[in-house]
Design a protein around this motif. Structure first.
Motif, short mmCIF file in Angstrom:
data_model
loop_
_atom_site.label_atom_id
_atom_site.label_comp_id
_atom_site.label_asym_id
_atom_site.label_seq_id
_atom_site.Cartn_x
_atom_site.Cartn_y
_atom_site.Cartn_z
N UNK A 12 0.97 -1.26 0.06
CA UNK A 12 -0.19 -0.19 -0.09
C UNK A 12 0.59 1.57 -0.16
N UNK A 13 0.34 2.63 0.04
CA UNK A 13 0.73 3.48 -0.01
C UNK A 13 1.82 4.40 0.52
N UNK A 14 1.95 3.24 2.17
CA UNK A 14 2.96 3.45 3.14
C UNK A 14 3.41 2.15 2.93
N UNK A 15 3.56 1.07 2.34
CA UNK A 15 4.75 0.41 2.15
C UNK A 15 4.81 -1.08 2.77
N UNK A 16 3.20 -1.29 3.75
CA UNK A 16 2.56 -2.32 3.63
C UNK A 16 2.36 -3.42 3.20
N UNK A 17 2.97 -4.26 3.17
CA UNK A 17 2.40 -5.71 2.66
C UNK A 17 1.34 -6.49 2.49
N UNK A 18 0.24 -6.61 1.31
CA UNK A 18 -0.60 -7.21 1.48
C UNK A 18 -0.10 -8.99 2.80
N UNK A 19 -2.07 -9.25 4.04
CA UNK A 19 -1.58 -10.18 4.12
C UNK A 19 -1.74 -11.06 3.68
N UNK A 20 -2.21 -11.58 2.99
CA UNK A 20 -2.33 -12.32 2.01
C UNK A 20 -1.54 -12.61 0.88
N UNK A 21 -0.83 -13.32 0.28
CA UNK A 21 -1.30 -13.13 -0.98
C UNK A 21 -2.01 -14.83 -2.08
N UNK A 22 -2.17 -14.62 -3.14
CA UNK A 22 -2.50 -15.45 -4.00
C UNK A 22 -1.81 -15.93 -5.37
N UNK A 23 -1.83 -17.36 -5.84
CA UNK A 23 -1.41 -17.71 -6.99
C UNK A 23 -1.92 -17.23 -8.22
N UNK A 24 -0.74 -17.77 -8.76
CA UNK A 24 -0.78 -17.19 -9.87
C UNK A 24 0.12 -18.55 -11.02
N UNK A 25 -0.18 -18.93 -11.79
CA UNK A 25 0.56 -20.08 -12.99
C UNK A 25 0.24 -19.28 -14.39
N UNK A 26 1.90 -19.19 -14.90
CA UNK A 26 2.22 -18.94 -15.88
C UNK A 26 1.71 -20.00 -17.38
N UNK A 27 1.39 -18.77 -18.20
CA UNK A 27 0.39 -20.38 -19.17
C UNK A 27 2.10 -20.41 -19.99
N UNK A 28 2.39 -21.52 -20.95
CA UNK A 28 3.55 -20.93 -21.86
C UNK A 28 2.96 -21.02 -23.49
#
Length: 107
Positions: A91-107
């Protein structure tokens, strides 16, 4: 939660990621990320960042959602050497999100 007071005397809390659509794709594709705790007007400050792993993605635009709580970020998928990465946001103050989400790259 760790609260931070910013220069506007407001209280900032870490963002929470709600969803990423789609959660698979190729470099250069566009995805929608729904996040709580970031307002569209904060995007222009260039301090809000979306990470795919350790790589920063380009935020194309941001809009408020009708629930008044969430913001939709439209981002371009960056390069990655990994097939699956965690998406996080700061966020604006540099705090990282409390959670993460997965993303899968396709070829």
């Amino acid at each position: 939660l760790r609260e931070v007071t910013c220069s506007c005397n407001c209280v900032s809390v870490p963002p929470i990621l709600r969803s990423v659509t789609p959660n698979t794709g190729k470099v250069g594709d566009r995805v929608r990320i729904i996040v709580t705790g970031i307002k569209p007007e904060e995007i222009s400050a260039s301090k809000v960042k979306v990470y795919f792993g350790s790589t920063v993605a380009v935020i194309n635009n941001a809009t408020n959602l009708s629930n008044g709580r969430d913001t939709q970020l439209n981002v371009t998928v960056p390069n990655s050497a990994n097939k699956v990465v965690d998406i996080t946001v700061t966020n604006l103050t540099g705090q990282r999100s409390l959670n993460s989400l997965k993303f899968t790259y396709l070829k």
